[in-house]
Design a protein around this motif. Sequence first.
Motif, short mmCIF file in Angstrom:
data_model
loop_
_atom_site.label_atom_id
_atom_site.label_comp_id
_atom_site.label_asym_id
_atom_site.label_seq_id
_atom_site.Cartn_x
_atom_site.Cartn_y
_atom_site.Cartn_z
N GLY A 117 -0.03 -0.51 13.89
CA GLY A 117 -1.16 0.20 12.96
C GLY A 117 -1.01 1.62 12.78
O GLY A 117 -1.67 2.19 12.38
N GLN A 118 0.23 2.08 13.21
CA GLN A 118 0.57 3.55 13.11
C GLN A 118 0.79 3.97 11.77
O GLN A 118 1.04 3.25 10.87
CB GLN A 118 1.58 4.11 14.07
CG GLN A 118 1.20 3.70 15.55
CD GLN A 118 -0.04 4.37 16.07
OE1 GLN A 118 -0.22 5.49 15.87
NE2 GLN A 118 -0.58 3.55 16.79
N ASP A 119 0.90 5.08 11.48
CA ASP A 119 1.25 5.63 10.08
C ASP A 119 2.66 5.07 10.02
O ASP A 119 3.33 4.71 10.79
CB ASP A 119 1.15 7.12 9.97
CG ASP A 119 2.11 7.75 10.95
OD1 ASP A 119 3.39 7.88 10.52
OD2 ASP A 119 1.85 8.14 11.89
N TRP A 120 2.94 5.09 8.45
CA TRP A 120 4.52 4.32 8.14
C TRP A 120 5.70 4.97 8.88
O TRP A 120 6.34 4.41 9.23
CB TRP A 120 4.49 4.23 6.66
CG TRP A 120 5.87 3.66 6.24
CD1 TRP A 120 6.96 4.29 5.77
CD2 TRP A 120 6.50 2.45 6.30
NE1 TRP A 120 7.97 3.72 5.62
CE2 TRP A 120 7.49 2.22 5.96
CE3 TRP A 120 5.64 1.19 6.84
CZ2 TRP A 120 8.28 1.01 6.08
CZ3 TRP A 120 6.17 -0.10 7.01
CH2 TRP A 120 7.49 0.04 6.49
N LYS A 121 5.61 6.26 8.84
CA LYS A 121 6.66 7.01 9.46
C LYS A 121 7.00 6.36 10.92
O LYS A 121 8.09 6.10 11.30
CB LYS A 121 6.71 8.33 9.28
CG LYS A 121 7.66 9.13 9.73
CD LYS A 121 7.85 10.75 9.56
CE LYS A 121 8.93 11.51 9.94
NZ LYS A 121 8.69 13.17 9.79
N THR A 122 6.07 6.41 11.76
CA THR A 122 5.95 6.23 13.11
C THR A 122 6.18 4.66 13.24
O THR A 122 7.17 4.13 13.84
CB THR A 122 4.59 6.48 13.81
OG1 THR A 122 4.19 7.59 13.53
CG2 THR A 122 4.47 6.09 15.15
N TYR A 123 5.81 3.71 12.23
CA TYR A 123 6.00 2.40 12.27
C TYR A 123 7.56 2.05 12.02
O TYR A 123 8.21 1.28 12.56
CB TYR A 123 5.03 1.69 11.23
CG TYR A 123 5.51 0.06 11.34
CD1 TYR A 123 4.68 -0.82 12.10
CD2 TYR A 123 6.28 -0.50 10.38
CE1 TYR A 123 5.01 -2.20 11.95
CE2 TYR A 123 6.65 -1.69 10.20
CZ TYR A 123 6.07 -2.70 11.16
OH TYR A 123 6.32 -3.96 10.93
N GLU A 124 8.10 2.82 11.04
CA GLU A 124 9.49 2.68 10.48
C GLU A 124 10.48 3.05 11.58
O GLU A 124 11.38 2.34 11.89
CB GLU A 124 9.61 3.48 9.28
CG GLU A 124 10.94 3.09 8.55
CD GLU A 124 11.17 3.93 7.39
OE1 GLU A 124 11.75 3.23 6.48
OE2 GLU A 124 10.66 5.18 7.08
N ASN A 125 10.11 4.00 12.09
CA ASN A 125 10.69 4.54 13.36
C ASN A 125 11.17 3.47 14.49
O ASN A 125 11.92 3.21 15.27
CB ASN A 125 10.39 5.79 14.08
CG ASN A 125 11.21 6.42 15.08
OD1 ASN A 125 12.46 6.64 15.05
ND2 ASN A 125 10.44 6.65 16.56
N GLY A 130 -10.84 -2.72 14.57
CA GLY A 130 -11.22 -1.35 13.73
C GLY A 130 -10.34 -0.48 13.48
O GLY A 130 -10.33 0.24 12.42
N LYS A 131 -9.80 -0.06 14.54
CA LYS A 131 -8.65 1.10 14.60
C LYS A 131 -7.33 0.82 13.70
O LYS A 131 -6.85 1.70 12.90
CB LYS A 131 -8.46 1.48 15.90
CG LYS A 131 -7.88 2.97 16.02
CD LYS A 131 -7.71 3.22 17.58
CE LYS A 131 -6.80 4.50 17.98
NZ LYS A 131 -6.65 4.96 19.04
N TYR A 132 -7.07 -0.40 13.92
CA TYR A 132 -5.47 -0.70 13.47
C TYR A 132 -5.07 -1.98 12.46
O TYR A 132 -4.31 -2.05 11.88
CB TYR A 132 -4.50 -0.89 14.79
CG TYR A 132 -4.27 0.42 15.62
CD1 TYR A 132 -4.04 1.55 15.07
CD2 TYR A 132 -4.48 0.50 17.00
CE1 TYR A 132 -3.81 2.72 15.61
CE2 TYR A 132 -4.28 1.59 17.57
CZ TYR A 132 -4.02 2.70 16.95
OH TYR A 132 -3.78 3.97 17.59
N GLU A 133 -6.33 -2.76 12.49
CA GLU A 133 -6.03 -4.20 11.95
C GLU A 133 -5.41 -3.94 10.32
O GLU A 133 -4.28 -4.55 10.10
CB GLU A 133 -7.28 -4.92 11.98
CG GLU A 133 -7.01 -6.36 11.24
CD GLU A 133 -6.11 -7.39 12.23
OE1 GLU A 133 -5.65 -8.43 11.88
OE2 GLU A 133 -6.17 -6.98 13.42
N GLU A 134 -6.24 -3.17 9.65
CA GLU A 134 -5.81 -3.13 8.23
C GLU A 134 -4.48 -2.53 8.04
O GLU A 134 -3.64 -2.83 7.18
CB GLU A 134 -6.97 -2.32 7.45
CG GLU A 134 -6.80 -2.30 6.01
CD GLU A 134 -7.92 -1.42 5.37
OE1 GLU A 134 -7.70 -0.99 3.96
OE2 GLU A 134 -8.93 -1.37 5.78
#
Length: 205
Positions: free
Chosen positions: A138-146, A188-192
Amino acid sequence: MNLNSIFSDLISKYSDNEILKTDYWQEIEQSYSHKNRKYHNLTHLENMIIELEEVKDKIADYDSILFSIFYHDIIYNAISKDNEEKSAEKAKIRLEKLNIPNEKIAKIYNQILATKSHKKSEDSDTNFLLDADLAILGQDWKTYENYTQQIRKEYSIYPDFIYKPGRKKVLIHFLKFEEIFKTNHFKGKYEEKARENIQRELVQK
Protein backbone atom coordinates in the motif's frame (compact mmCIF):
# COMPACT_ATOMS: atom_id res chain seq x y z
CA MET A 1 16.07 1.54 14.78
CA ASN A 2 18.35 -0.85 16.68
CA LEU A 3 16.99 -4.32 15.99
CA ASN A 4 19.69 -5.96 18.07
CA SER A 5 18.63 -3.93 21.10
CA ILE A 6 14.94 -4.74 20.56
CA PHE A 7 15.72 -8.45 20.25
CA SER A 8 18.03 -8.39 23.26
CA ASP A 9 15.44 -6.67 25.44
CA LEU A 10 12.82 -9.14 24.28
CA ILE A 11 14.86 -12.21 25.20
CA SER A 12 15.89 -10.67 28.53
CA LYS A 13 12.26 -10.87 29.65
CA TYR A 14 12.51 -14.66 29.57
CA SER A 15 16.16 -15.63 29.97
CA ASP A 16 19.43 -14.28 31.31
CA ASN A 17 21.49 -16.57 29.07
CA GLU A 18 23.78 -14.05 27.37
CA ILE A 19 25.40 -16.67 25.13
CA LEU A 20 22.10 -17.73 23.62
CA LYS A 21 21.06 -14.10 23.25
CA THR A 22 24.21 -13.32 21.29
CA ASP A 23 24.11 -16.49 19.21
CA TYR A 24 20.44 -16.04 18.32
CA TRP A 25 20.94 -12.45 17.24
CA GLN A 26 23.97 -13.33 15.11
CA GLU A 27 21.95 -16.06 13.41
CA ILE A 28 19.11 -13.63 12.66
CA GLU A 29 21.45 -10.90 11.45
CA GLN A 30 23.38 -13.27 9.18
CA SER A 31 20.24 -14.86 7.77
CA TYR A 32 18.54 -11.59 6.90
CA SER A 33 21.78 -10.02 5.61
CA HIS A 34 22.51 -12.75 3.05
CA LYS A 35 23.51 -11.29 -0.32
CA ASN A 36 20.40 -12.76 -1.97
CA ARG A 37 18.10 -10.91 0.43
CA LYS A 38 17.09 -7.85 -1.56
CA TYR A 39 13.71 -7.36 0.12
CA HIS A 40 13.28 -9.98 2.86
CA ASN A 41 16.07 -8.44 4.91
CA LEU A 42 16.57 -6.51 8.16
CA THR A 43 14.91 -3.42 6.67
CA HIS A 44 11.74 -5.47 6.17
CA LEU A 45 11.79 -6.39 9.86
CA GLU A 46 12.30 -2.75 10.83
CA ASN A 47 9.39 -1.63 8.68
CA MET A 48 7.08 -4.25 10.19
CA ILE A 49 7.95 -3.10 13.72
CA ILE A 50 7.43 0.56 12.76
CA GLU A 51 4.00 -0.30 11.36
CA LEU A 52 2.98 -2.25 14.48
CA GLU A 53 4.22 0.35 16.95
CA GLU A 54 1.29 2.50 15.79
CA VAL A 55 -1.20 -0.12 16.98
CA LYS A 56 0.72 -1.57 19.93
CA ASP A 57 -2.21 -0.81 22.26
CA LYS A 58 -4.46 -3.05 20.13
CA ILE A 59 -2.11 -6.06 20.30
CA ALA A 60 -2.71 -8.51 23.14
CA ASP A 61 0.69 -10.24 23.09
CA TYR A 62 3.27 -7.90 21.62
CA ASP A 63 6.22 -10.09 22.68
CA SER A 64 4.95 -13.00 20.60
CA ILE A 65 4.45 -10.76 17.59
CA LEU A 66 8.01 -9.47 17.91
CA PHE A 67 9.38 -13.01 18.02
CA SER A 68 7.25 -13.86 14.98
CA ILE A 69 8.65 -10.86 13.10
CA PHE A 70 12.25 -11.81 13.83
CA TYR A 71 11.76 -15.43 12.78
CA HIS A 72 9.06 -15.36 10.08
CA ASP A 73 11.53 -15.17 7.17
CA ILE A 74 14.66 -16.53 8.83
CA ILE A 75 14.59 -19.33 6.25
CA TYR A 76 14.13 -17.86 2.79
CA ASN A 77 15.04 -19.88 -0.26
CA ALA A 78 13.61 -18.79 -3.61
CA ILE A 79 13.38 -22.37 -4.87
CA SER A 80 11.75 -23.80 -1.73
CA LYS A 81 8.02 -24.20 -1.08
CA ASP A 82 8.25 -24.65 2.68
CA ASN A 83 10.16 -21.60 3.93
CA GLU A 84 7.43 -20.71 6.43
CA GLU A 85 7.29 -24.22 7.87
CA LYS A 86 11.08 -24.31 8.25
CA SER A 87 11.13 -20.82 9.77
CA ALA A 88 8.41 -21.75 12.27
CA GLU A 89 10.28 -24.91 13.22
CA LYS A 90 13.54 -23.03 13.70
CA ALA A 91 11.76 -20.48 15.91
CA LYS A 92 10.28 -23.30 17.99
CA ILE A 93 13.65 -25.00 18.47
CA ARG A 94 15.36 -21.74 19.41
CA LEU A 95 12.68 -20.45 21.76
CA GLU A 96 12.30 -23.75 23.60
CA LYS A 97 15.81 -23.16 24.97
CA LEU A 98 14.56 -19.97 26.63
CA ASN A 99 12.06 -19.83 29.48
CA ILE A 100 9.17 -19.06 27.15
CA PRO A 101 5.81 -20.71 27.92
CA ASN A 102 4.80 -23.46 25.51
CA GLU A 103 1.53 -21.77 24.65
CA LYS A 104 3.44 -18.65 23.59
CA ILE A 105 5.80 -20.70 21.42
CA ALA A 106 2.80 -22.41 19.82
CA LYS A 107 1.29 -19.00 19.09
CA ILE A 108 4.52 -17.79 17.45
CA TYR A 109 4.77 -21.02 15.45
CA ASN A 110 1.23 -20.58 14.11
CA GLN A 111 1.72 -16.90 13.37
CA ILE A 112 4.75 -17.67 11.23
CA LEU A 113 2.82 -20.39 9.37
CA ALA A 114 0.03 -17.87 8.73
CA THR A 115 2.39 -15.72 6.65
CA LYS A 116 2.34 -18.43 3.97
CA SER A 117 -1.23 -17.85 2.77
CA HIS A 118 -2.09 -14.52 4.46
CA LYS A 119 -5.64 -15.69 5.06
CA LYS A 120 -7.63 -13.94 7.76
CA SER A 121 -7.13 -15.49 11.17
CA GLU A 122 -9.48 -15.84 14.11
CA ASP A 123 -6.63 -14.43 16.19
CA SER A 124 -6.49 -10.63 16.12
CA ASP A 125 -2.75 -10.44 16.81
CA THR A 126 -2.02 -12.72 13.86
CA ASN A 127 -4.02 -10.41 11.60
CA PHE A 128 -1.92 -7.45 12.71
CA LEU A 129 1.24 -9.41 11.91
CA LEU A 130 -0.06 -10.36 8.45
CA ASP A 131 -1.05 -6.77 7.71
CA ALA A 132 2.35 -5.42 8.74
CA ASP A 133 3.99 -8.04 6.51
CA LEU A 134 1.97 -6.77 3.51
CA ALA A 135 2.17 -3.05 4.29
CA ILE A 136 4.59 -2.59 1.38
CA LEU A 137 1.70 -3.24 -1.02
CA GLY A 138 0.00 0.00 0.00
CA GLN A 139 2.95 2.37 -0.32
CA ASP A 140 3.40 5.05 -2.99
CA TRP A 141 4.08 3.71 -6.47
CA LYS A 142 7.83 4.47 -6.47
CA THR A 143 8.30 2.52 -3.23
CA TYR A 144 6.09 -0.30 -4.48
CA GLU A 145 7.93 -0.47 -7.81
CA ASN A 146 11.27 -0.67 -5.99
CA TYR A 147 9.85 -3.54 -3.92
CA THR A 148 8.84 -5.44 -7.08
CA GLN A 149 12.35 -5.01 -8.44
CA GLN A 150 13.85 -6.31 -5.19
CA ILE A 151 11.57 -9.36 -5.29
CA ARG A 152 12.56 -10.00 -8.90
CA LYS A 153 16.24 -9.99 -7.86
CA GLU A 154 15.50 -12.48 -5.09
CA TYR A 155 14.05 -14.77 -7.72
CA SER A 156 16.75 -14.06 -10.31
CA ILE A 157 17.40 -17.80 -10.58
CA TYR A 158 14.19 -17.99 -12.63
CA PRO A 159 13.92 -16.68 -16.21
CA ASP A 160 11.03 -14.33 -17.04
CA PHE A 161 8.93 -17.01 -18.69
CA ILE A 162 8.77 -18.81 -15.35
CA TYR A 163 8.89 -15.84 -12.97
CA LYS A 164 6.21 -13.65 -14.57
CA PRO A 165 3.37 -16.23 -14.50
CA GLY A 166 4.31 -17.06 -10.90
CA ARG A 167 4.31 -13.42 -9.86
CA LYS A 168 1.00 -12.88 -11.64
CA LYS A 169 -0.51 -15.79 -9.72
CA VAL A 170 0.58 -14.24 -6.41
CA LEU A 171 -0.89 -10.85 -7.32
CA ILE A 172 -4.22 -12.33 -8.39
CA HIS A 173 -4.26 -14.33 -5.15
CA PHE A 174 -4.19 -11.05 -3.21
CA LEU A 175 -6.82 -9.39 -5.39
CA LYS A 176 -9.19 -12.30 -4.85
CA PHE A 177 -9.21 -11.62 -1.12
CA GLU A 178 -12.35 -9.80 -0.05
CA GLU A 179 -9.93 -7.71 1.99
CA ILE A 180 -6.15 -7.76 1.52
CA PHE A 181 -5.74 -6.22 4.98
CA LYS A 182 -7.49 -7.94 7.85
CA THR A 183 -7.55 -5.19 10.48
CA ASN A 184 -9.48 -1.93 10.34
CA HIS A 185 -6.31 0.09 10.94
CA PHE A 186 -4.38 -1.30 7.98
CA LYS A 187 -7.46 -1.62 5.79
CA GLY A 188 -8.13 2.08 6.13
CA LYS A 189 -4.48 2.94 5.67
CA TYR A 190 -3.49 0.74 2.72
CA GLU A 191 -6.30 -1.28 1.12
CA GLU A 192 -7.24 1.09 -1.68
CA LYS A 193 -3.65 1.94 -2.65
CA ALA A 194 -2.58 -1.72 -2.49
CA ARG A 195 -5.24 -2.77 -4.97
CA GLU A 196 -4.32 0.11 -7.23
CA ASN A 197 -0.63 -0.85 -7.13
CA ILE A 198 -1.30 -4.52 -7.78
CA GLN A 199 -3.58 -3.74 -10.72
CA ARG A 200 -0.94 -1.42 -12.13
CA GLU A 201 1.74 -4.08 -11.84
CA LEU A 202 -0.51 -6.66 -13.50
CA VAL A 203 -1.03 -4.37 -16.50
CA GLN A 204 2.72 -4.29 -16.96
CA LYS A 205 3.08 -8.08 -16.97
